[in-house]
Design an enzyme around this catalytic site. Structure first.
Site, short mmCIF file in Angstrom:
data_model
loop_
_atom_site.label_atom_id
_atom_site.label_comp_id
_atom_site.label_asym_id
_atom_site.label_seq_id
_atom_site.Cartn_x
_atom_site.Cartn_y
_atom_site.Cartn_z
N MET A 1 -90.60 48.67 -21.62
CA MET A 1 -89.99 49.91 -22.11
C MET A 1 -89.71 50.85 -20.93
SD MET A 1 -91.30 50.63 -25.91
CE MET A 1 -92.80 51.49 -25.54
N GLY A 2 -89.69 50.31 -19.72
CA GLY A 2 -89.35 51.13 -18.55
C GLY A 2 -90.50 52.02 -18.11
N HIS B 1 -96.25 46.43 -14.75
CA HIS B 1 -94.96 45.78 -15.01
C HIS B 1 -94.53 44.93 -13.81
CE1 HIS B 1 -94.26 49.62 -17.52
NE2 HIS B 1 -94.26 48.65 -18.41
N GLN C 1 -100.69 42.16 -28.91
CA GLN C 1 -99.23 41.96 -28.86
C GLN C 1 -98.90 40.58 -28.29
OE1 GLN C 1 -96.47 45.14 -27.43
NE2 GLN C 1 -96.44 43.93 -25.57
N ASP D 1 -97.15 49.45 -11.54
CA ASP D 1 -97.60 48.21 -10.89
C ASP D 1 -97.94 47.10 -11.89
OD1 ASP D 1 -97.24 49.55 -8.58
OD2 ASP D 1 -99.33 49.50 -7.92
N GLY E 1 -98.30 41.24 -20.65
CA GLY E 1 -99.59 41.61 -20.07
C GLY E 1 -100.75 41.44 -21.06
#
Ligand code: AMP
Length: 289
Positions: free
Chosen positions: A34-35, A41, A157, A39, A151
């Site tokens: 989601m931007g 991401h 999720q 680090d 992640g």
């Protein structure tokens, strides 16, 4: 909107790239985000680049995974800075679709994953996982990756996405990557930007208390007692509200009463508020290798 090198904004452009890459026999990796890249991401991007010829990093603040009282409007957005961070990775292509195109007129499909979503965050954020499952399914179909990277930070999720890929016969390897943390233990999160200076000092206690909860359970303390200790400890440390601290089976998220060497793999999951900022984290609680 026009495209600068390394970034595209439409499904047509994405498909053109994907068709070319696949025709060349190149392996494609997908990193949905989601931007407000950090680090955590970037560790997924790095891993994807090390395993794939081409990497698509999606930046999309997905309205369908926010509840009516949640932070969709204020969620940090900074495409310019995100693209600067991605410029270091020359095989990564940023895909920044528009919400009105992603969910066009008459859009009425939802992907629901039962079972796993009845626990933890699923109980407290009713439309969250169907929003995540729907967008991730769309992104997998749009980019046809060989591998997609997520992640462990959002462990539930990750399980939900593994389940949907299996159930819908989507031919992709779903790869879980370790949680990346600040030096003081706080897991990187785009929402950390909301924390006041004072709350930022308190925030790493979530990780430390989850670790201690795991140690207590591994030492033989009943799981319910260890969880109760943790909730109390979080409040003592300055957290405003604790949604859950739960010790669960890693594969199914079912509750466990005790942990010992015969137990299935387990994790401690936590969600707590500092002011209006909701933090989540999890750590392993397995007493054997
Ligand atoms: P988000 O932008 O928060 O939706 O996250 C996009 C992806 O980055 C998800 O797969 C997250 O699990 C992953 N991620 C977020 N924070 C971290 C972190 N601290 N370490 C590793 N992965 C992360």
């Amino acid at each position: 909107m026009g495209s600068s090198p390394g970034s595209i904004y439409t499904l047509t452009e994405l498909r053109e790239n994907v068709v070319t890459w696949r025709a060349n026999g190149e392996q494609i990796g997908l990193v949905p985000t989601m931007g407000a890249l950090h680090d955590g991401h970037l560790s997924l991007v790095q891993r994807a680049i090390s395993e794939c010829d081409r990497v698509v990093v999606t930046i999309f603040v997905n309205p369908k995974q926010f509840g009516p009282t949640e932070d969709l409007e204020t969620y940090p957005r900074d495409n310019k800075s995100d693209l600067q961070k991605l410029a270091a990775f020359d095989t990564a292509l940023a895909y920044i679709p528009d919400a009105t195109k992603m969910y066009g007129p008459g859009f009425s499909t939802r992907v629901e994953v039962d079972g796993l979503t009845e626990h933890l965050c699923g109980k407290l954020r009713p439309n969250f996982f169907s929003g995540v499952a729907t967008i991730v399914t769309k992104l997998l179909i749009q980019s046809l990756p060989d591998r997609a990277y997520f992640g462990d930070k959002d462990f539930q999720q990750l399980l939900v996405i593994r389940r949907l890929a299996t159930d819908l016969d989507i031919s992709v390897d779903i790869i879980g990557c370790p949680v990346i943390r600040e030096p003081d233990g706080l897991a990187f999160s785009s929402r950390n930007a909301y924390l006041s200076t004072r709350d930022r000092i308190t925030a790493p206690a979530l990780f430390k208390i989850l670790q201690q909860t795991a140690e207590r359970a591994k030492a033989g303390e009943p799981c319910r007692a260890a969880e109760a200790w943790a909730k109390n400890e979080l409040i003592q440390r300055g957290f405003t509200k604790v949604e859950y601290v739960d010790i669960r089976r890693e594969e199914t998220l079912e509750s466990l009463d005790m942990i010992n060497e015969r137990s299935p793999r387990a994790r401690v999951f936590g969600a707590a508020y500092l002011g209006t900022t909701r933090l989540i984290d999890n750590v392993t609680a397995t007493s054997h290798g």
